[in-house]
Each structure stands twice: as C-alpha cells, then as structure tokens.
Design a protein around this motif. Structure first.
Motif, mmCIF file in Angstrom:
data_model
loop_
_atom_site.group_PDB
_atom_site.id
_atom_site.type_symbol
_atom_site.label_atom_id
_atom_site.label_comp_id
_atom_site.label_asym_id
_atom_site.label_seq_id
_atom_site.Cartn_x
_atom_site.Cartn_y
_atom_site.Cartn_z
ATOM 1 N N ALA A 51 24.931 -43.933 11.939
ATOM 2 C CA ALA A 51 25.996 -42.966 12.175
ATOM 3 C C ALA A 51 25.707 -41.624 11.522
ATOM 4 N N LEU A 52 25.009 -41.623 10.409
ATOM 5 C CA LEU A 52 24.746 -40.395 9.678
ATOM 6 C C LEU A 52 23.464 -39.714 10.125
ATOM 7 N N SER A 53 23.055 -39.984 11.360
ATOM 8 C CA SER A 53 21.824 -39.346 11.836
ATOM 9 C C SER A 53 22.032 -37.861 12.119
ATOM 10 N N SER A 54 23.277 -37.430 12.377
ATOM 11 C CA SER A 54 23.554 -36.016 12.633
ATOM 12 C C SER A 54 24.998 -35.738 12.267
ATOM 13 N N GLY A 55 25.353 -34.473 12.133
ATOM 14 C CA GLY A 55 26.713 -34.082 11.790
ATOM 15 C C GLY A 55 26.696 -32.903 10.847
ATOM 16 N N ARG A 56 27.920 -32.559 10.378
ATOM 17 C CA ARG A 56 28.017 -31.456 9.422
ATOM 18 C C ARG A 56 28.630 -31.980 8.122
ATOM 19 N N ILE A 57 28.502 -31.181 7.067
ATOM 20 C CA ILE A 57 28.934 -31.601 5.735
ATOM 21 C C ILE A 57 30.020 -30.641 5.256
ATOM 22 N N ASP A 58 31.129 -31.230 4.776
ATOM 23 C CA ASP A 58 32.207 -30.459 4.169
ATOM 24 C C ASP A 58 32.190 -30.767 2.666
ATOM 25 N N SER A 59 31.750 -29.799 1.883
ATOM 26 C CA SER A 59 31.576 -30.029 0.439
ATOM 27 C C SER A 59 32.608 -29.290 -0.402
ATOM 28 N N GLN A 60 33.706 -28.862 0.187
ATOM 29 C CA GLN A 60 34.693 -28.104 -0.580
ATOM 30 C C GLN A 60 35.332 -28.954 -1.671
ATOM 31 N N GLY A 61 35.453 -30.245 -1.423
ATOM 32 C CA GLY A 61 36.073 -31.128 -2.414
ATOM 33 C C GLY A 61 35.107 -31.655 -3.452
ATOM 34 N N LEU A 62 33.821 -31.270 -3.373
ATOM 35 C CA LEU A 62 32.818 -31.743 -4.325
ATOM 36 C C LEU A 62 32.962 -30.948 -5.626
ATOM 37 N N THR A 63 33.423 -31.618 -6.666
ATOM 38 C CA THR A 63 33.719 -30.916 -7.921
ATOM 39 C C THR A 63 32.534 -30.833 -8.866
ATOM 40 N N ALA A 64 31.599 -31.794 -8.821
ATOM 41 C CA ALA A 64 30.455 -31.792 -9.739
ATOM 42 C C ALA A 64 29.304 -32.555 -9.105
ATOM 43 N N LEU A 65 28.088 -32.123 -9.426
ATOM 44 C CA LEU A 65 26.898 -32.772 -8.886
ATOM 45 C C LEU A 65 25.770 -32.646 -9.911
ATOM 46 N N ASP A 66 25.223 -33.803 -10.331
ATOM 47 C CA ASP A 66 24.058 -33.780 -11.214
ATOM 48 C C ASP A 66 22.911 -34.536 -10.543
ATOM 49 N N THR A 67 21.827 -34.758 -11.267
ATOM 50 C CA THR A 67 20.639 -35.380 -10.684
ATOM 51 C C THR A 67 20.925 -36.792 -10.185
ATOM 52 N N ALA A 68 21.674 -37.574 -10.980
ATOM 53 C CA ALA A 68 22.000 -38.933 -10.555
ATOM 54 C C ALA A 68 22.845 -38.920 -9.292
ATOM 55 N N GLY A 69 23.862 -38.031 -9.271
ATOM 56 C CA GLY A 69 24.685 -37.940 -8.075
ATOM 57 C C GLY A 69 23.902 -37.437 -6.884
ATOM 58 N N ALA A 70 22.966 -36.506 -7.101
ATOM 59 C CA ALA A 70 22.144 -35.999 -6.007
ATOM 60 C C ALA A 70 21.299 -37.112 -5.399
ATOM 61 N N SER A 71 20.771 -38.017 -6.233
ATOM 62 C CA SER A 71 19.987 -39.130 -5.684
ATOM 63 C C SER A 71 20.854 -40.036 -4.816
ATOM 64 N N ARG A 72 22.121 -40.245 -5.228
ATOM 65 C CA ARG A 72 23.035 -41.037 -4.398
ATOM 66 C C ARG A 72 23.377 -40.286 -3.101
ATOM 67 N N LEU A 73 23.511 -38.976 -3.187
ATOM 68 C CA LEU A 73 23.840 -38.197 -2.004
ATOM 69 C C LEU A 73 22.687 -38.228 -0.998
ATOM 70 N N VAL A 74 21.459 -38.119 -1.494
ATOM 71 C CA VAL A 74 20.298 -38.234 -0.608
ATOM 72 C C VAL A 74 20.241 -39.627 0.020
ATOM 73 N N GLU A 75 20.574 -40.627 -0.767
ATOM 74 C CA GLU A 75 20.615 -41.996 -0.232
ATOM 75 C C GLU A 75 21.637 -42.126 0.884
ATOM 76 N N LEU A 76 22.784 -41.458 0.747
ATOM 77 C CA LEU A 76 23.830 -41.525 1.776
ATOM 78 C C LEU A 76 23.469 -40.699 3.002
ATOM 79 N N LEU A 77 22.953 -39.501 2.799
ATOM 80 C CA LEU A 77 22.735 -38.591 3.914
ATOM 81 C C LEU A 77 21.574 -39.015 4.809
ATOM 82 N N GLY A 78 20.522 -39.495 4.241
ATOM 83 C CA GLY A 78 19.340 -39.759 5.043
ATOM 84 C C GLY A 78 18.546 -38.476 5.248
ATOM 85 N N SER A 79 17.451 -38.568 5.937
ATOM 86 C CA SER A 79 16.539 -37.428 6.060
ATOM 87 C C SER A 79 17.136 -36.284 6.873
#
Length: 386
Positions: A51-79
């Motif tokens: 399902a996450l092969s395409s789409g857009r991202i709404d990041s207005q509600g993203l309050t904080a992002l560090d390296t650990a969270g970025a690795s999880r985000l890459v895991e969720l988003l896919g290439s």
C-alpha cells in the motif's frame, strides 16, 4: 474518507487521491519499540508493504524526529515514499530531510553490502600460519630491542652507583625471592620424592636400586631444580611484573614518570631485573636441596638407604660440575623471565582486557623460552662432555 490504518503515530488514508500518510507525535528513541510494533501490525493487517508504494506525506503533526525515529520512518515508508520524503516537493524541513536521507542511505548500504567470500580451508589455514609467523617475527624483534634497552640502561647505571635504587631492588627481592621460597621448596621436595619412587621401581628390575641416589642427585643438580624454579617464576613473577606495569600503563602512571624527566626503564625495569637475578640462583639452590631431601626421604623409608649412606654415595659419585652447570643457567632464565614480563607490561593498551591478555602472553612466552633454552643448554653441555 477511508483509512486503512490509524495508530498513535501515523495513519494511512486510502480515500484521498493520492493516498496520504499522516505522521504525528514524537518519532524518537523513547518511542522506538512502540513504533516498531505499530509498523509491524500495520503491515500484517493491511498489507502495508504494497500500500505504501506511492502517495504523499503529511508531516505537520510530526513533533520530533531523531536518528532512531528516522530509521523507523524509513522502515515504514519503503524506498519509493522515502525518495518522495526527501525530494524537493516534500513538506519536511531541510534538517529532517537530511537526517532521513542519511539514515536511508546507511540502511541501503548495509542491506546491499555483499558478504565476504569464504576462503577455501587450505588457503585460510595458510593465511593463519603466515599471520602467526609474522607476529612471531615482530615479537622477536621487539624482544631483542627491549633487551638492548635494558642492557644499555644496566651498563649506564653500573658506572653511577648513586643512581642505584636500593630500596626498590630490596623490595622486589622480597616479593620475587623470599615470598616464593615455600612454594619452590614444597614443589621440588615432592618432585624429588616422585623421581626417587620412579627410579626405584625401574632400577629394582636390574637390582640397581642403589643408583636411585645418583638419579635424584643428577636430575636435580643439572636440570629439575633450575627448570622447576624457572617455570614457577614464569607463572608467578612474570605475570606479576606484567600486571603491575600494565596497570601503571593503564592509569597513565608511566606517562607521569616520563613527565618528571625520569626513565621508566631505570625506575621500573632495572630493579625488577636485578632482583630476579639475585633471587633466582638462591631459589634454585633451595630447590636443589629440597629435591634431594625428598629423594633421600623416599630412599630411607622405601629402599632402606640410610641418610648416612645416601650422603656417602652422593659425596663419592657426584662431581661439583653438575651443581655449577645447574646454577649457571639460573641467571640466564631470570633475565629472560624479567625481560618478557616487563616488556609485556609496557605493551598493555589501557584496558583491563589488555592487561589480562598480556599477562597470559608473558607466562606462555616465559615458559616456552625457558624450556627451549634449557634444551639447548643440555645439548651444548652434552656435546662439550660436561
């Protein structure tokens, strides 16, 4: 609006065109485990990987992002979505784009890195032999260099009696010599008794039990006393030297000595070498006496050879040269043991593990070289007819 998934940190809206991934909350290390569970559940329940092969991202509600969270985000988003998230049209701030791009590149490199090809067994064996031989060569070069340093310092201090550190030498003699007398005497006494038992057992078949006296005397005067003492000193004293100097190296005490304008070889190494040069011959003599006493006790109790007869045979059959040949090896063994123990102490890198490794190395090297030198000395004395 139709939502395929809605969690505390993200939601996936399939009712909009294009599909929208809404991020919210703090994607940080504190929430790393929760993010992992929610991503895993999302994929399992909603076929999220497709399902996450395409789409857009709404990041207005993203309050904080560090390296650990970025690795999880890459895991969720896919290439595909990761490329969109770091692209020019992405609503993410520049610093978050840079972090996400760096994490994605690192994970991509880790996933695509080829495993090293496994070498054939014979090639790997030859490689290890070559590596060990190179290490042995470097060790020999370092040992010869350290011997040169200590000999130069010893000769330099011999002509300057005022620089002798008598207190340190006497303290080291007490530790390496006086404190080792009980264990040396006990061990050589028991070995002497064992040799007498074995000699009597073998010689009894030939009716020559009387020669047990010669066997005990020859073995301890020429070989066993000095060899057993050297092995005990290698295990007891070489390890102590390495541990003491290694701990000083780890605590930067040796650097402090250099900062005071003093030479660590003069202050730390020479007193230990001189102390062992004094202690080793004395311990060897004690070992000779104890071993012969152990053999004499067995002869008196098991073979009917009285102490008077034992001493008479000893005096008539054993020449002084056997005693001298045993004693002449003691200073050589002492110098080698002290040199190896001190050198390994100076090679400690600073950690407790390094202290343990070099302490073990000092004991193994000392015992090996002592036995090697003893074998070479035995061959030399035999060829010389001594």
């Amino acid at each position: 609006m139709t939502q395929a998934a809605d969690t505390a940190f993200f939601s996936w809206d399939t009712g909009s065109r294009p599909h929208t991934l809404t991020l919210r909350g703090a994607w940080t290390l504190d929430n790393y485990a929760v993010l992992g569970r929610q991503i895993a559940g999302f994929r399992a329940d909603n076929a999220g990987a497709d399902a996450l092969s395409s789409g857009r991202i709404d990041s207005q509600g993203l309050t904080a992002l560090d390296t650990a969270g970025a690795s999880r985000l890459v895991e969720l988003l896919g290439s595909e979505l990761t490329k969109a998230a770091v692209g020019p049209q992405s609503p993410l701030p520049a610093e978050r784009k840079a972090l996400l791009q760096t994490v994605a590149a690192a994970q991509s490199h880790a996933n695509t890195q080829d495993a090293p090809a496994k070498s054939p067994l014979l090639l790997e064996l030859l490689e290890r032999i070559g590596t060990n031989m190179e290490g042995l060569w470097r060790q020999n070069i370092a040992l010869l260099g350290f011997i040169g340093l200590t000999l130069e310092a010893l000769l330099r201090n011999m002509v300057r009696p005022g620089s002798w550190r008598i207190t340190s030498i006497v303290a080291q003699i007490e530790q390496t010599g006086l404190n080792a007398v009980p264990i040396v005497a006990l061990l050589t006494f028991m070995v002497g008794a064992v040799i007498a038992f074995l000699g009597a057992t073998v010689l009894a078949d030939f009716g020559a039990t009387i020669y047990t006296v010669n066997l005990v005397a020859f073995s301890f005067l020429r070989e066993f006393a000095v060899l057993l003492t050297a092995i005990l000193m290698a295990g007891r004293t070489a390890s102590a030297f390495t541990a003491q100097l290694g701990s000083m190296k780890a605590n930067e005490e040796i650097d402090a000595i250099r900062m005071l304008g003093l030479n660590p070889i003069d202050v730390l190494v020479l007193p230990r070498i001189l102390a062992l040069l004094v202690s080793m011959p004395l311990l060897t003599f004690i070992g000779m006496i104890s071993g012969i006493l152990g053999g004499a006790l067995v002869c008196a109790l098991a073979l009917g050879i009285s102490p008077t007869m034992f001493l008479t045979i000893f005096q008539e059959s054993i020449e002084l040269r056997h005693f001298l040949l045993g004693m002449v090896k003691a200073p050589i063994f002492a110098y080698v043991i002290a040199i190896i123990g001190c050198m390994e102490g100076f090679k400690v890198s600073g950690s407790a593990q390094s202290v343990g490794e070099h302490t073990t190395s000092a004991v193994v090297q000392s015992i090996f070289i002592v036995i090697l030198l003893d074998a070479l000395a035995a061959l030399f004395f035999m060829e010389m007819g001594w």
